[in-house]
Design a protein around this motif. Structure first.
Motif: not given
Length: 197
Positions: A126, A153-159, A161-162, A165-166
């Motif tokens: 977050q 990825k667009e947002t900090n959170q998406e980055k 999570r990538e 989790y990946k």
């Protein structure tokens, strides 16, 4: 890799000693076991045809060394394979006193050994401005492909999570240490805040 190998051997020992019916129950329960916030259940499709070795590796890739054994012990308890649960717990350095009421493993004594990066997963996702941190990891623990995939990825959170989790499931503690150092360098106040908790 030493700790990963040790965990794999311990998990394998516990799972290979299960009867076939118990192994089936273990897989079914593992898919719905209430894992900690920030973690996800292993998808049913990945579990169905998994043998003991596949299962041990899945546990480690989804939950990292410390938490993988905690999850396995909890699932063994739930399906009433208490002997295997106790054996795995003793091998993992967890005493019977760490069992919660009713004999079910509620909280194992791993908290002090859980890596900072795993312990504060949710808040780091977050609150981390990740771009500068990625630059520090590029070429050491991130390949050019992984770096590009996260940056896309667009947002900090998406980055984040990538990353979590990946990419991070395959990391050892050395890689997590590099992330910690980069975070401390680029965002010392956030790390100070989290370490004070």
């Amino acid at each position: 890799l030493g700790r990963w190998r040790l965990s794999l051997d311990r998990l394998l020992d516990a799972l290979e000693n299960l009867e076939e019916a118990d192994l089936k129950r273990f897989k079914r329960k593992l898919n719905e076991f209430p894992v900690k916030k920030g973690y996800e259940n292993i998808p049913k499709g990945r579990l169905e045809k998994a043998d003991a070795l596949d299962l041990a590796e899945l546990l480690l890739s989804f939950y990292a060394e410390e938490y993988a054994e905690e999850v396995a012990i909890g699932v063994l308890e739930e399906i009433n394979c208490k002997r295997q649960a106790e054996k795995l717990a003793s091998l993992a350095g967890t005493s019977k006193e760490d069992m919660g009421g009713g004999g079910t493993f509620l909280q194992l004594g791993f908290s002090s050994r859980v890596h900072f990066i795993d312990r504060h997963r949710e808040e780091l996702i977050q609150r981390t401005p990740i771009d500068q941190v990625l630059d520090c990891l590029y070429g050491t623990v991130l390949t050019p492909e992984q770096y590009e995939k996260i940056r896309a990825k667009e947002t900090n959170q998406e980055k984040m999570r990538e990353l979590y989790y990946k990419i991070m499931p395959s990391w050892n503690n050395y890689c997590k240490d590099q992330l910690y150092v980069a975070l401390k360098d680029k965002n010392p106040y956030l790390i100070e805040d989290l370490e004070g908790k």
